[in-house]
Design an enzyme around this catalytic site. Structure first.
Site, PDB file in Angstrom:
ATOM      1  N   SER A  11       6.335  -6.167  -6.197  1.00 44.51           N
ATOM      2  CA  SER A  11       4.947  -5.986  -6.632  1.00 44.51           C
ATOM      3  C   SER A  11       4.462  -6.897  -7.743  1.00 44.51           C
ATOM      4  O   SER A  11       3.268  -6.899  -8.050  1.00 44.51           O
ATOM      5  CB  SER A  11       4.720  -4.543  -7.069  1.00 44.51           C
ATOM      6  OG  SER A  11       4.542  -3.757  -5.938  1.00 44.51           O
TER       7      SER A  11
ATOM      8  N   SER B 152       1.940  -4.451  -5.260  1.00 43.15           N
ATOM      9  CA  SER B 152       0.967  -3.475  -5.673  1.00 43.15           C
ATOM     10  C   SER B 152       0.236  -3.841  -6.966  1.00 43.15           C
ATOM     11  O   SER B 152      -0.795  -3.247  -7.272  1.00 43.15           O
ATOM     12  CB  SER B 152       1.661  -2.119  -5.876  1.00 43.15           C
ATOM     13  OG  SER B 152       2.617  -2.197  -6.905  1.00 43.15           O
TER      14      SER B 152
ATOM     15  N   LYS C 288      -0.986  -2.848 -15.958  1.00 39.83           N
ATOM     16  CA  LYS C 288      -1.178  -2.164 -14.677  1.00 39.83           C
ATOM     17  C   LYS C 288      -1.392  -0.670 -14.942  1.00 39.83           C
ATOM     18  O   LYS C 288      -0.798  -0.125 -15.886  1.00 39.83           O
ATOM     19  CB  LYS C 288       0.083  -2.396 -13.842  1.00 39.83           C
ATOM     20  CG  LYS C 288       0.071  -1.833 -12.453  1.00 39.83           C
ATOM     21  CD  LYS C 288       1.402  -2.184 -11.763  1.00 39.83           C
ATOM     22  CE  LYS C 288       1.454  -1.747 -10.322  1.00 39.83           C
ATOM     23  NZ  LYS C 288       2.692  -2.163  -9.648  1.00 39.83           N
TER      24      LYS C 288
HETATM   25  N1  GLN Z   1       5.235  -3.385  -1.361  1.00 40.05           N
HETATM   26  C1  GLN Z   1       6.403  -2.670  -1.753  1.00 40.05           C
HETATM   27  C2  GLN Z   1       6.210  -1.199  -1.542  1.00 40.05           C
HETATM   28  O1  GLN Z   1       5.164  -0.807  -1.114  1.00 40.05           O
HETATM   29  C3  GLN Z   1       6.759  -2.993  -3.173  1.00 40.05           C
HETATM   30  C4  GLN Z   1       5.974  -2.236  -4.136  1.00 40.05           C
HETATM   31  C5  GLN Z   1       6.380  -2.451  -5.561  1.00 40.05           C
HETATM   32  O2  GLN Z   1       7.161  -3.333  -5.874  1.00 40.05           O
HETATM   33  N2  GLN Z   1       5.913  -1.550  -6.426  1.00 40.05           N
HETATM   34  O3  GLN Z   1       7.097  -0.431  -1.768  1.00 40.05           O
END
Ligand code: GLN
Length: 474
Positions: free
Chosen positions: A175, A151, A76
């Site tokens: 994410s 994400s 990532k």
């Molecule tokens: N969707 C969640 C957020 O926006 C989790 C994101 C993540 O785990 N990096 O915070």
């Protein structure tokens, strides 16, 4: 070349002389090209990966290859690889080159895995649909009108469309698990502190964790046992011994499993997901496990707690991107204040700006106790209540997401709707517990459904062994 389900199969074929690392890399590079419209990669290390493949092929011939020889992986765009660009999918870090390699990446490379590229994601990990990326959204390979999840959307789709065998993502509130569910693959968020965070761009440091995407439980276990462990460069990393997870995958023991009644009764849950989870519950009972419903009245507090604490942490963590030390610097500058202001306004996307402001607000002197302190207390209550369940049961099972992958653009107007996608994943994050998402079927439109299994801290081995019998073929 066929698409391989596990690294074991790859290594078997390498031994039989049917394939080589070079042929594998060529195969993935061609898939990356064919699927470029999915927007999963922001940078592909084509020539480096091919060169590395030649070296590993020689090492295999000479019988001195590492145990992950034949594994091609992606990372990532929040995970550092020295002398290569890293941007957190943000304009603010455009053209910034990393000076270090993340410990997890270093450990994979030491075992002769080959790094193929950097994957698209939501800006600094903030999002649930990969629509908050400077590079544009990632598309779901099963239906390009739908999101990949976020994400770590690019990392999930890279596995879904066979562009590499493993991806390293990051999971702060879901994410890894949420895009894994949307793409029909396996996604692990380990116990907080199990994998070093050295070389990971910080979002919310008390939640952040590197996670693993794979097609199989076996591969996930093999990678975790290599990258987990104490790292002097991350003071929060655990010194607990790392078990040989991949050697402990057979478990026929009847387990005690809890499911959260409130989660299955919530209106937000898509009916096919409810049915899929109920089918799992009946199957588990039929297989001799004890499965009981437990109450979790704190479910409604989980999302607000998570979003208050993570926005607070993000406002602090992202303050380093100020246009002075690194990253984008505005050209419309007349004094120091306009340098900060304009560089940050131009460099950060809308979601990042919103969260920085919200986080600054909840940390401000007048509101600190009303929001931040209160959310810390709620975090403690959620953690204690979750751990209590896990002191009586081996696992908690819960859907990974309330819906399957939704349409691109469907929720961009309503952040609350997007935040709802994390309804079931943030509990394990708040509590620092390991959680795994596995595919357990499809909805009426053929989109994958994920089942999430949460275990007590450092019980990843038990999670793998249990999940192996539940997973449905990808
Ligand atoms: N969707 C969640 C957020 O926006 C989790 C994101 C993540 O785990 N990096 O915070």
């Amino acid at each position: 070349m066929k698409s391989y389900h596990t690294l074991d199969e790859i290594q078997k074929d390498i031994r039989l002389g049917k394939i080589s690392c070079k042929a594998l890399v060529e195969h993935y590079l061609s898939n990356i090209k064919v699927h470029s419209d999915l927007n999963a990669f922001v940078e592909v290390y084509s020539s480096e990966a091919l060169q590395r493949a030649d070296i590993v092929d020689v090492r295999i011939k000479e019988n001195r290859a590492g145990k992950l020889a034949g594994l091609i992986f992606g990372i990532k765009d929040l995970i550092c690889f020295q002398d290569h660009k890293i941007s957190g999918a943000s304009k603010i870090l455009q053209n910034f080159e990393s000076q270090i390699t993340a410990t997890a990446v270093e450990k994979l490379l030491q075992e002769d895995a080959i790094l193929i590229g950097r994957q698209n994601c939501d800006e600094f990990g903030m999002g649930s649909s990969n629509e908050n990326s400077y590079y544009g959204p990632v598309k779901n390979a099963l239906d390009q009108s739908k999101v990949a999840g976020g994400s770590s959307g690019g990392s999930a789709v890279a596995i879904q469309a066979d562009m590499c065998q493993i991806s390293l993502g990051t999971d702060t509130g879901g994410s890894v698990r949420q895009p894994a569910a949307f793409c029909g693959i396996v996604g692990l968020k380990p116990t907080y502190s199990r994998i070093s965070r050295w070389g990971l761009l910080a979002y919310a440091s008390s939640f952040d964790s590197i996670g693993i995407f794979s097609k199989s439980i076996e591969d996930n276990a093999r990678v975790l046992e290599v990258i987990a462990g104490k790292d002097e460069r991350d003071g929060t990393s655990s010194s607990k011994t790392v078990p040989a997870y991949s050697q402990e995958l057979e478990s026929k023991k009847p387990f005690k499993v809890a499911y959260l009644r409130e989660a299955l009764e919530t209106e937000a849950l898509q009916p096919e997901i409810k049915t899929a989870i109920e089918t799992q519950i009946s199957n588990l009972k039929a297989a001799g496990h004890t499965v009981e419903s437990v109450e979790f009245p704190l479910l409604d507090y989980i999302l607000p707690t998570y979003y208050i604490l993570t926005t607070a942490e993000v406002s602090s963590n992202l303050s380093r991107y100020d246009g002075v030390r690194y990253g984008h610097r505005s050209s419309a500058v007349s004094d120091l204040e306009s340098l900060y202001k304009n560089s940050r306004t131009e460099g950060f996307g809308a979601e990042a700006r919103k969260r920085i402001m919200l986080g600054t607000f909840v940390l401000s002197a007048d509101y600190y106790d009303a929001y931040f302190t209160k959310a810390q207390k709620a975090r403690k209550l959620i953690k204690v209540a979750t751990e209590k369940i896990l002191s009586e049961y081996d696992f908690i099972i819960i859907p990974t997401t309330p819906t399957t992958a939704f349409k691109l653009g469907e929720h961009t107007k309503s952040p609350i709707e997007v935040y709802m996608a994390d309804l079931f994943t943030v509990q394990a994050s708040i509590s620092g517990l390991p959680a795994l998402s596995i595919p357990v079927g499809n909805d009426d439109n053929g989109m994958p459904i994920g089942l999430q299994i949460i275990a007590a801290a450092f019980e990843e081995g038990k999670l793998f062994a249990f999940s192996k019998n539940l997973i449905q073929t990808i």
